[in-house]
Design a protein around this motif. Structure first.
Motif, PDB file in Angstrom:
ATOM      1  N   ASP A 438       0.822  -1.212   0.000  1.00 41.03           N
ATOM      2  CA  ASP A 438       0.000   0.000   0.000  1.00 41.03           C
ATOM      3  C   ASP A 438       0.851   1.255   0.000  1.00 41.03           C
ATOM      4  OD1 ASP A 438      -2.289  -1.500  -0.046  1.00 41.03           O
ATOM      5  OD2 ASP A 438      -2.621  -1.416   2.129  1.00 41.03           O
ATOM      6  N   LEU A 439       1.962   1.248   0.722  1.00 42.26           N
ATOM      7  CA  LEU A 439       2.811   2.437   0.826  1.00 42.26           C
ATOM      8  C   LEU A 439       3.512   2.740  -0.497  1.00 42.26           C
ATOM      9  CD1 LEU A 439       4.321   1.944   4.389  1.00 42.26           C
ATOM     10  CD2 LEU A 439       2.787   3.786   3.648  1.00 42.26           C
ATOM     11  N   VAL A 440       3.923   1.723  -1.225  1.00 39.08           N
ATOM     12  CA  VAL A 440       4.567   1.958  -2.522  1.00 39.08           C
ATOM     13  C   VAL A 440       3.576   2.603  -3.478  1.00 39.08           C
ATOM     14  CG1 VAL A 440       5.600   0.832  -4.541  1.00 39.08           C
ATOM     15  CG2 VAL A 440       6.250   0.113  -2.235  1.00 39.08           C
ATOM     16  N   ILE A 441       2.334   2.142  -3.467  1.00 40.43           N
ATOM     17  CA  ILE A 441       1.291   2.740  -4.314  1.00 40.43           C
ATOM     18  C   ILE A 441       1.011   4.168  -3.850  1.00 40.43           C
ATOM     19  CG2 ILE A 441      -1.133   2.592  -5.000  1.00 40.43           C
ATOM     20  CD1 ILE A 441       0.639   0.479  -6.294  1.00 40.43           C
ATOM     21  N   GLU A 442       0.907   4.351  -2.540  1.00 38.77           N
ATOM     22  CA  GLU A 442       0.590   5.669  -1.975  1.00 38.77           C
ATOM     23  C   GLU A 442       1.643   6.694  -2.351  1.00 38.77           C
ATOM     24  OE1 GLU A 442       0.518   7.499   2.497  1.00 38.77           O
ATOM     25  OE2 GLU A 442      -0.530   5.582   2.210  1.00 38.77           O
ATOM     26  N   HIS A 443       2.912   6.292  -2.346  1.00 38.43           N
ATOM     27  CA  HIS A 443       3.998   7.214  -2.691  1.00 38.43           C
ATOM     28  C   HIS A 443       4.278   7.242  -4.190  1.00 38.43           C
ATOM     29  CE1 HIS A 443       5.262   8.362   1.375  1.00 38.43           C
ATOM     30  NE2 HIS A 443       5.023   7.106   1.745  1.00 38.43           N
ATOM     31  N   GLN A 444       3.464   6.528  -4.956  1.00 37.57           N
ATOM     32  CA  GLN A 444       3.568   6.505  -6.422  1.00 37.57           C
ATOM     33  C   GLN A 444       4.973   6.149  -6.911  1.00 37.57           C
ATOM     34  OE1 GLN A 444       2.102  10.331  -7.770  1.00 37.57           O
ATOM     35  NE2 GLN A 444      -0.020   9.808  -7.298  1.00 37.57           N
ATOM     36  N   LEU A 445       5.560   5.189  -6.228  1.00 34.94           N
ATOM     37  CA  LEU A 445       6.910   4.758  -6.598  1.00 34.94           C
ATOM     38  C   LEU A 445       6.891   3.749  -7.750  1.00 34.94           C
ATOM     39  CD1 LEU A 445       8.437   4.397  -3.016  1.00 34.94           C
ATOM     40  CD2 LEU A 445       8.930   6.187  -4.698  1.00 34.94           C
ATOM     41  N   LEU A 446       5.814   2.998  -7.846  1.00 36.99           N
ATOM     42  CA  LEU A 446       5.660   2.015  -8.916  1.00 36.99           C
ATOM     43  C   LEU A 446       4.188   1.896  -9.255  1.00 36.99           C
ATOM     44  CD1 LEU A 446       7.993  -0.871  -7.614  1.00 36.99           C
ATOM     45  CD2 LEU A 446       8.400   0.489  -9.683  1.00 36.99           C
ATOM     46  N   SER A 447       3.924   1.458 -10.501  1.00 34.48           N
ATOM     47  CA  SER A 447       2.532   1.193 -10.862  1.00 34.48           C
ATOM     48  C   SER A 447       2.063  -0.078 -10.171  1.00 34.48           C
ATOM     49  CB  SER A 447       2.401   1.038 -12.372  1.00 34.48           C
ATOM     50  OG  SER A 447       3.018  -0.163 -12.806  1.00 34.48           O
ATOM     51  N   GLN A 448       0.780  -0.192  -9.999  1.00 35.83           N
ATOM     52  CA  GLN A 448       0.232  -1.374  -9.345  1.00 35.83           C
ATOM     53  C   GLN A 448       0.554  -2.639 -10.133  1.00 35.83           C
ATOM     54  OE1 GLN A 448      -3.890  -1.025  -8.325  1.00 35.83           O
ATOM     55  NE2 GLN A 448      -4.075  -3.145  -7.659  1.00 35.83           N
ATOM     56  N   GLU A 449       0.518  -2.527 -11.457  1.00 35.61           N
ATOM     57  CA  GLU A 449       0.798  -3.689 -12.297  1.00 35.61           C
ATOM     58  C   GLU A 449       2.215  -4.200 -12.091  1.00 35.61           C
ATOM     59  OE1 GLU A 449       0.927  -4.905 -17.057  1.00 35.61           O
ATOM     60  OE2 GLU A 449       0.442  -2.848 -16.444  1.00 35.61           O
ATOM     61  N   LYS A 450       3.201  -3.267 -12.117  1.00 38.94           N
ATOM     62  CA  LYS A 450       4.594  -3.658 -11.937  1.00 38.94           C
ATOM     63  C   LYS A 450       4.851  -4.156 -10.509  1.00 38.94           C
ATOM     64  CE  LYS A 450       6.112  -3.093 -16.064  1.00 38.94           C
ATOM     65  NZ  LYS A 450       6.489  -4.306 -16.834  1.00 38.94           N
ATOM     66  N   LEU A 451       4.210  -3.494  -9.556  1.00 40.62           N
ATOM     67  CA  LEU A 451       4.386  -3.891  -8.165  1.00 40.62           C
ATOM     68  C   LEU A 451       3.873  -5.316  -7.945  1.00 40.62           C
ATOM     69  CD1 LEU A 451       5.307  -3.049  -5.346  1.00 40.62           C
ATOM     70  CD2 LEU A 451       3.027  -2.114  -4.945  1.00 40.62           C
ATOM     71  N   ASP A 452       2.735  -5.627  -8.550  1.00 43.26           N
ATOM     72  CA  ASP A 452       2.201  -6.977  -8.422  1.00 43.26           C
ATOM     73  C   ASP A 452       3.179  -8.011  -8.982  1.00 43.26           C
ATOM     74  OD1 ASP A 452      -0.119  -6.155  -7.217  1.00 43.26           O
ATOM     75  OD2 ASP A 452      -1.302  -6.097  -9.062  1.00 43.26           O
ATOM     76  N   GLU A 453       3.801  -7.655 -10.089  1.00 42.17           N
ATOM     77  CA  GLU A 453       4.732  -8.584 -10.721  1.00 42.17           C
ATOM     78  C   GLU A 453       5.996  -8.751  -9.875  1.00 42.17           C
ATOM     79  OE1 GLU A 453       6.803  -9.399 -15.098  1.00 42.17           O
ATOM     80  OE2 GLU A 453       5.691  -7.532 -14.725  1.00 42.17           O
ATOM     81  N   ILE A 454       6.515  -7.617  -9.378  1.00 47.59           N
ATOM     82  CA  ILE A 454       7.750  -7.673  -8.575  1.00 47.59           C
ATOM     83  C   ILE A 454       7.542  -8.422  -7.268  1.00 47.59           C
ATOM     84  CG2 ILE A 454       9.425  -6.267  -7.300  1.00 47.59           C
ATOM     85  CD1 ILE A 454       8.894  -4.062  -9.455  1.00 47.59           C
TER      86      ILE A 454
END
Length: 469
Positions: A438-454
């Motif tokens: 949630d924090l990575v999305i909140e800080h807009q560090l990565l897209s949700q799609e890429k974050l899910d993959e990583i």
């Protein structure tokens, strides 16, 4: 009322039970050494090895013209009877004695002499027809016969230990395969690290123990070098020319072990280096086995306030006061066996160091320590495998939820958002209770799609190329 016969030695006459195949010197050892409570017959492979040594010695003496054929044939049969285990309980002396093993050697000489006497039609104790010293101990001393028997016994006992070790390695490996799809958190210093599978964890248990098979076998090979023919100090006094080499050849043929005569018998007689290095291999295995048991206890801790990643088979109620408690008693008992093995290794070290000049008189405690370790470890490996490892089950959902809620998965983001940003996310997650995701999305560090993959756990289990973002 028990009946006795009178036998005599240097110190005079002594009563020996009339039915006993042992004689006066064994009886003195029984009287003198009530120490460990563990007798020679507690280790059948040792008794068998003593029979092998005397059989090989008798064959060599016969071939060199020192024993007539009739007496040799009956001694040979008596040795076979000892090797068969029929007379194990005629070896009742304590494993720990003074005298550098003389009591053990004479116990063997007396038993074989008295069996031979009966085969010849004589009575026990009629040593004028077959003497423990003049015939059974011919061309020998305790100082070559005793350590040779120890080495033969340990060589064969190692085969049993390695078989038990192979079986538990296979049991852990089967669990590794069974748990290959159970995703969980790895831990370093008891803190969340990065994801792994439980299959990887259990395969690692198998692999680390498997290493010790080669170590034990390699070190056991040192036991094939014997000092038979050295007699008292290695000079070969009272042994005929060629005795040492021929006796080693005969023992190799009798035992099926690739036995050789030591190249320097004076060096070999007091040397205990083979025991030291073999004991160290047993200690190495014990240390690793104990660590595995520690891990099993930690992984099964709970069930509500611990890790609770695995379930160990319940073996007994765990408390006289706390209802419902079940303890990890099998790993606990194996831990304690390992502590004993580690302590016995120190005993071997001190005993080996304590030799003086041309003999090490501390071989009895050294022998006992290694044989006891073998006995304990064989039983412990079977117990751990049969009563614990094969029945372990995984709590798959518990493991997966820990991965999802762990801050440790932030490590996988290092290549994408940098170590500094990952540290900030980890710190904020810890302080706020929010998830890393949630924090990575909140800080807009990565897209949700890429974050899910990583953060897909399957991408964090093995090396892989960096995901393009």
């Amino acid at each position: 009322m028990e009946q006795y016969r009178l036998e005599s030695d240097l110190l005079g006459e002594l009563q020996v039970p009339i039915g006993a195949y042992y004689g006066v010197q064994t009886q003195r050892a029984i009287n003198n050494f009530n120490i460990s409570g563990q007798k020679l017959f507690s280790y059948p492979e040792f008794v068998k090895a003593l029979g092998y040594v005397k059989k090989g010695a008798a064959k060599t003496n016969y071939e060199l013209g020192l024993l007539d054929e009739n007496l040799y044939q009956h001694i040979d049969k008596a040795c076979d009877a000892v090797i068969s285990g029929k007379y194990n309980y005629e070896f009742p002396i304590d494993m720990i004695q003074g005298g550098a093993g003389t009591s053990v050697n004479m116990n063997t000489n007396e038993v074989i002499a008295n069996i031979t006497l009966e085969l010849l039609g004589h009575q026990k104790g009629e040593y004028q027809y077959c003497s423990p010293n003049d015939h059974i101990n011919l061309s020998q001393s305790t100082n070559d016969a005793y350590p040779s028997a120890i080495k033969i016994a340990l060589y064969n006992m190692n085969k049993i230990l390695v078989e038990k070790l192979q079986q538990i390695v296979e049991a852990f490996r089967r669990k590794g395969f069974e748990f290959q799809d159970v995703i969980k958190m790895g831990r370093t210093q008891l803190q969340d690290a990065v994801p792994m599978t439980m299959g990887q964890e259990f395969e690692a248990f198998a692999a680390t123990l498997e290493e010790d098979i080669e170590k034990l076998n390699n070190n056991a090979k040192l036991f094939v070098e014997l000092n038979m023919g050295a007699t008292a100090i290695g000079t070969g006094i009272n042994a005929p020319t060629g005795y040492a080499k021929r006796c080693a050849e005969n023992l190799a043929q009798i035992t099926g072990i690739p036995i050789v005569s030591a190249p320097d018998l004076v060096e070999a007689t007091p040397d205990t280096g083979a025991y030291v290095i073999y004991s160290s291999a047993m200690k190495r295995m014990a240390v690793k086995l104990s660590k595995i048991c520690n891990d099993l206890r930690l992984l099964s801790s709970g069930p509500r306030a611990g890790l609770y990643e695995i379930n160990l088979p319940p073996m007994q109620p765990g408390s006289s006061i706390m209802p419902g408690k079940v303890n990890p008693v099998i790993p606990e008992v194996v831990n304690q066996v390992c502590y004993k093995v580690i302590g016995n290794d120190l005993t071997v070290t001190f005993a080996a160091e304590a030799g003086q000049l041309q003999l090490n008189v501390m071989e009895p405690v050294l022998c006992h320590a290694i044989m006891e370790n073998n006995h304990f470890l064989c039983n412990a490996l079977d117990t751990l495998r049969e009563k614990c490892v094969v029945g372990i089950t995984a709590n798959k959902e518990v493991c997966l939820n820990m991965v999802k809620n762990s801050i440790g998965i932030v490590t996988a983001l290092n290549p994408y958002i940098g170590y500094k940003n990952s540290t900030k996310i980890a710190k904020e997650a810890l302080e706020t209770g929010k998830s890393v995701y949630d924090l990575v999305i909140e800080h807009q560090l990565l897209s949700q799609e890429k974050l899910d993959e990583i953060l897909d756990p399957k991408n964090m289990l093995n090396p892989h190329n960096k995901i393009l973002i």
